[in-house]
Design a protein around this motif. Structure first.
Motif, PDB file in Angstrom:
ATOM      1  N   SER A 178       0.829  -1.209   0.000  1.00 53.19           N
ATOM      2  CA  SER A 178       0.000   0.000   0.000  1.00 53.19           C
ATOM      3  C   SER A 178       0.860   1.255   0.000  1.00 53.19           C
ATOM      4  O   SER A 178       0.564   2.235  -0.690  1.00 53.19           O
ATOM      5  N   ALA A 179       1.951   1.215   0.794  1.00 51.69           N
ATOM      6  CA  ALA A 179       2.800   2.397   0.935  1.00 51.69           C
ATOM      7  C   ALA A 179       3.833   2.506  -0.179  1.00 51.69           C
ATOM      8  O   ALA A 179       4.235   3.612  -0.555  1.00 51.69           O
ATOM      9  N   GLN A 180       4.275   1.350  -0.705  1.00 50.39           N
ATOM     10  CA  GLN A 180       5.341   1.338  -1.712  1.00 50.39           C
ATOM     11  C   GLN A 180       4.887   0.476  -2.901  1.00 50.39           C
ATOM     12  O   GLN A 180       5.108  -0.735  -2.943  1.00 50.39           O
ATOM     13  N   GLY A 181       4.248   1.107  -3.872  1.00 49.76           N
ATOM     14  CA  GLY A 181       3.716   0.362  -5.007  1.00 49.76           C
ATOM     15  C   GLY A 181       4.772  -0.359  -5.818  1.00 49.76           C
ATOM     16  O   GLY A 181       4.465  -1.331  -6.518  1.00 49.76           O
ATOM     17  N   ALA A 182       6.021   0.073  -5.726  1.00 49.62           N
ATOM     18  CA  ALA A 182       7.086  -0.563  -6.496  1.00 49.62           C
ATOM     19  C   ALA A 182       7.319  -2.005  -6.072  1.00 49.62           C
ATOM     20  O   ALA A 182       7.910  -2.784  -6.831  1.00 49.62           O
ATOM     21  N   TYR A 183       6.859  -2.373  -4.875  1.00 49.82           N
ATOM     22  CA  TYR A 183       7.083  -3.726  -4.372  1.00 49.82           C
ATOM     23  C   TYR A 183       5.926  -4.679  -4.676  1.00 49.82           C
ATOM     24  O   TYR A 183       5.992  -5.855  -4.320  1.00 49.82           O
ATOM     25  N   VAL A 184       4.863  -4.182  -5.298  1.00 47.99           N
ATOM     26  CA  VAL A 184       3.705  -5.039  -5.536  1.00 47.99           C
ATOM     27  C   VAL A 184       4.094  -6.266  -6.355  1.00 47.99           C
ATOM     28  O   VAL A 184       3.751  -7.401  -6.020  1.00 47.99           O
ATOM     29  N   GLY A 185       4.823  -6.078  -7.456  1.00 46.22           N
ATOM     30  CA  GLY A 185       5.222  -7.198  -8.296  1.00 46.22           C
ATOM     31  C   GLY A 185       6.109  -8.183  -7.568  1.00 46.22           C
ATOM     32  O   GLY A 185       5.972  -9.399  -7.730  1.00 46.22           O
ATOM     33  N   MET A 186       7.043  -7.669  -6.742  1.00 53.01           N
ATOM     34  CA  MET A 186       7.946  -8.536  -6.006  1.00 53.01           C
ATOM     35  C   MET A 186       7.182  -9.405  -5.003  1.00 53.01           C
ATOM     36  O   MET A 186       7.431 -10.602  -4.866  1.00 53.01           O
ATOM     37  N   VAL A 187       6.237  -8.784  -4.293  1.00 54.64           N
ATOM     38  CA  VAL A 187       5.454  -9.523  -3.297  1.00 54.64           C
ATOM     39  C   VAL A 187       4.577 -10.576  -3.974  1.00 54.64           C
ATOM     40  O   VAL A 187       4.524 -11.735  -3.554  1.00 54.64           O
ATOM     41  N   LEU A 188       3.889 -10.184  -5.042  1.00 49.96           N
ATOM     42  CA  LEU A 188       3.036 -11.143  -5.745  1.00 49.96           C
ATOM     43  C   LEU A 188       3.859 -12.275  -6.345  1.00 49.96           C
ATOM     44  O   LEU A 188       3.446 -13.439  -6.330  1.00 49.96           O
ATOM     45  N   GLY A 189       5.039 -11.939  -6.865  1.00 49.67           N
ATOM     46  CA  GLY A 189       5.916 -12.974  -7.428  1.00 49.67           C
ATOM     47  C   GLY A 189       6.351 -13.976  -6.377  1.00 49.67           C
ATOM     48  O   GLY A 189       6.444 -15.180  -6.661  1.00 49.67           O
ATOM     49  N   MET A 190       6.634 -13.497  -5.158  1.00 52.90           N
ATOM     50  CA  MET A 190       7.005 -14.401  -4.075  1.00 52.90           C
ATOM     51  C   MET A 190       5.873 -15.373  -3.755  1.00 52.90           C
ATOM     52  O   MET A 190       6.082 -16.582  -3.595  1.00 52.90           O
ATOM     53  N   LEU A 191       4.649 -14.868  -3.706  1.00 49.64           N
ATOM     54  CA  LEU A 191       3.510 -15.722  -3.377  1.00 49.64           C
ATOM     55  C   LEU A 191       3.232 -16.720  -4.500  1.00 49.64           C
ATOM     56  O   LEU A 191       3.014 -17.914  -4.242  1.00 49.64           O
TER      57      LEU A 191
END
Length: 675
Positions: A178-191
């Motif tokens: 929510s705070a850092q949109g640049a990490y959305v892809g990284m987090v989703l990729g991990m899951l």
């Protein structure tokens, strides 16, 4: 009469959705938590992080038991103390001093052997959770300069820990994205990286209760569901990740099936991704299908048949994968223990099993939507299938089995038969399309009409008439300037003609306009009879066959030979004089180009004529996969010999008459081998 021109049907109005229970709840009192029942982790237990622009409204509910949150401590230090440490360490790191920052990264590093005692006592777990809570508070500080720390947190063992840690971890993911949109892809990729399957060891961490695979997998989906509800735009980021991480075609069957099962589970709580998910599964299935067919073609026919038979006898070779196993890979025999031929056969058999299992799973996924083929759900899903056919299956020349999804579900109702046939007609006749795609669409149309057991007679006649009218237009436009048969110039004309010949061979009974003769009562009832054919059928074919474009020289010789034999026997048409004169024609003298890109017969490398002729490509040839073939068995028209034809040939042989046709072919010989 059923119209074969695709007509857009208005979607039925949907009932207004009832308001659903909010998934994400804000805390009702700062510093307190709700009492919940001990239950499996679910996203309903996760409350959204407070909006940075709004303060949580305080409310009191007398029906909710409230208790003061237990203070977290790590090695004697309070949560507030660690929050201050985290904030100052991040700020110092961004200024160039990373000593404290690196120490925080170390907290989330994999546990070393000498740390297991602390972990078993719970000290390491509490320390990690406390730092996780502190990082959640300062997620807004974790910009790109802190990507190393973020990666360390994403790589930690979190799925197998207790429920409170998992909740805290998922809250952190929500706050971070929510705070850092640049990490959305990284987090989703991990899951999504866990969609290949989770190891049992991930649920057996020191100091934590054992968690089985199903629970571990559920926690992945709870986290994804939470993030997609929290950040709706994340769906557009997730879709390409799902495609990029899809297993390669050579990956083991179990890994492929596990990934697909997780994709389907995802589509249940992210319906906006369902179409993309089914498309990427179909795309990968076609690739496996093509590779499997290439592998089978490289083997001797007897070996290929033996492989299919072996799988038929043992349709399920899945080993018992209990919770004692910690690997997702099947055991592989050493190269020293098996020669190259045996290894090759084993690989091909594995690919056939993989293809069979995946398409069987897809049939199972689609089937509930067509329980009522007249429902809105069936119409919507069929449009999805048509989209996959047009964009994925049709352009893939060597696809062998994937298209049977359309073949089966199109025959669940007559209006769907009409819809699929109409789509093929449109694709085959549409101007501006590449010739090879128009030829392929004509092959699909002919094969569907010829082989579909639930394709009614009037649809067969309509398709025959539509193709015939189109051939008349092409012939009228080109016959004056035509020098002779040329696949390059008139490829669509020849593909359409071959479609008619193929349909005639299989469905000639449906082209008889009226008859008092019953084949069921007397199998030889048609012998020696002058039959009444549907008006225009014979005239159209005659104009086409005897035109200057000379399609019988270009169409696949086995199809032409079978048509000539049946047409003569039924007193429909006698084309043998034309076939004899065609033997003296060399196609190379009329060909516009060697590399014409058409669907042609290239099986005989020594015969240059075959390069200028169409391939006998009909996409709904007999279905070979043993596990999944039960889906289409009742939909399929098996090849039936023409009554009295075999006896006629025997009589000719006995009387010493010269055989008039050059080639004989059983259009369903593959079925005979499989049965």
């Amino acid at each position: 009469m059923v119209s074969l021109v695709p007509i857009a049907r208005p979607a039925a109005p949907r009932a207004a959705p009832k308001p659903s229970k909010p998934l994400l709840r804000r805390a009702t009192l700062s510093g307190t938590i709700r009492k919940t029942e001990e239950a499996e982790l679910d996203s309903d237990f996760l409350s959204a992080p407070p909006s940075p622009s709004k303060r949580a409204r305080v409310s009191f509910n007398p029906n909710v038991e409230e208790k003061i949150m237990e203070e977290y401590q790590a090695k004697g230090r309070s949560l507030e103390s660690i929050r201050l440490e985290v904030k100052s360490s991040i700020e110092a790191h961004l200024k160039g001093d990373s000593e404290g920052y690196d120490a925080i990264k170390e907290v989330f590093s994999p546990r070393r052997a000498d740390d297991e005692d602390d972990e078993s006592k719970g000290d390491g777990k509490v320390e990690m959770q406390t730092y996780l809570l502190a990082l959640t508070s300062y997620a807004s500080l974790l910009n790109k300069g802190c990507s190393g720390l973020v990666k360390a947190v994403l790589a930690c063992d979190w799925m197998g820990r207790d429920e409170s840690f998992v909740k805290a971890y998922v809250h952190f993911l929500g706050s971070l994205t929510s705070a850092q949109g640049a990490y959305v892809g990284m987090v989703l990729g991990m899951l999504v990286g866990n969609f290949y399957g989770v190891r049992l060891s991930s649920g057996r961490l020191p100091g934590c209760p054992d968690i089985n695979r199903d629970q571990l997998s559920s926690r992945i989906h709870v986290a994804l569901k939470y993030l997609l509800r929290l950040i709706p735009s994340a769906s557009s980021t997730l879709s390409p990740i799902l495609a990029a991480k899809f297993p390669y075609a050579e990956e083991p069957k179990k890994l492929q099936i596990t990934y697909i099962e997780n994709l389907i589970r995802l589509s249940e709580y992210a319906p906006e991704l369902k179409s993309d998910i089914l498309a990427v599964i179909t795309d990968r299935l076609v690739k496996i299908d093509v590779q499997m067919q290439i592998d089978l073609d490289d083997l001797d026919d007897e070996v290929a048949a033996a492989i299919v038979q072996a799988i038929s006898l043992n349709p399920s070779r899945e080993k018992d994968e209990g919770d004692d196993s910690d690997t997702d890979a099947d055991s592989v025999t050493s190269d020293d223990d098996v020669d190259s031929d045996s290894k090759r056969i084993k690989e091909v058999q594995g690919n056939v099993e993989k293809m069979d299992a995946i398409i069987d799973r897809l049939f199972t996924i689609y089937s509930p939507y067509f329980e009522d083929p007249f429902s809105v759900e069936a119409a919507s899903m069929f449009e999805t299938l048509l989209g996959h056919f047009t964009n994925i299956i049709l352009p893939t020349y060597r696809s062998r089995h994937t298209q049977f999804l359309l073949f089966h579900f199109a025959q669940t109702a007559e209006h769907l038969v009409d819809r699929f046939a109409g789509t093929c007609v449109q694709l085959a006749f549409q101007s501006g399309r590449p010739a090879v795609l128009k030829q392929s669409a004509a092959a699909y149309l002919a094969s569907f009409v010829a082989r579909g057991a639930h394709v009614p007679s009037h649809v067969v006649c309509q398709v025959f008439s539509l193709i015939g009218n189109n051939l008349d237009h092409i012939r009228a436009e080109n016959e004056v300037t035509c020098r002779g048969p040329d696949l390059k110039r008139y490829s669509t004309f020849y593909a359409m003609t071959q479609a008619l010949l193929y349909i005639f061979c299989f469905r000639w009974r449906d082209l008889i306009s009226s008859s008092d003769i019953s084949e069921e009562d007397d199998p030889a009832a048609f012998v020696g009879q002058d039959l009444t054919w549907t008006p225009g059928i014979k005239e159209t074919l005659s104009r086409t066959i005897y035109s200057k474009l000379n399609p019988l020289k270009i169409c696949s010789p086995p199809i032409v030979a079978e048509f000539a034999k049946i047409a003569r026997h039924l007193r429909f048409m006698y084309v043998y004089p034309l076939l004899e004169s065609n033997k003296r024609i060399r196609l190379s003298q009329f060909s516009s180009s060697q590399g014409n890109g058409a669907l042609r017969d290239t099986g005989n490398g020594g015969n240059s004529e075959s390069w200028h002729q169409l391939d006998a490509y009909f996409p709904f040839d007999p279905y070979q996969l043993p596990l999944s073939r039960h889906w289409v068995e009742k939909d399929y028209v098996q090849w039936k010999g023409v009554p009295g034809l075999n006896q006629e040939e025997s009589d000719e042989d006995e009387s010493g008459e010269e055989e008039e046709e050059e080639d004989e072919v059983d259009l369903d010989d593959e079925t005979d081998n499989d049965e």
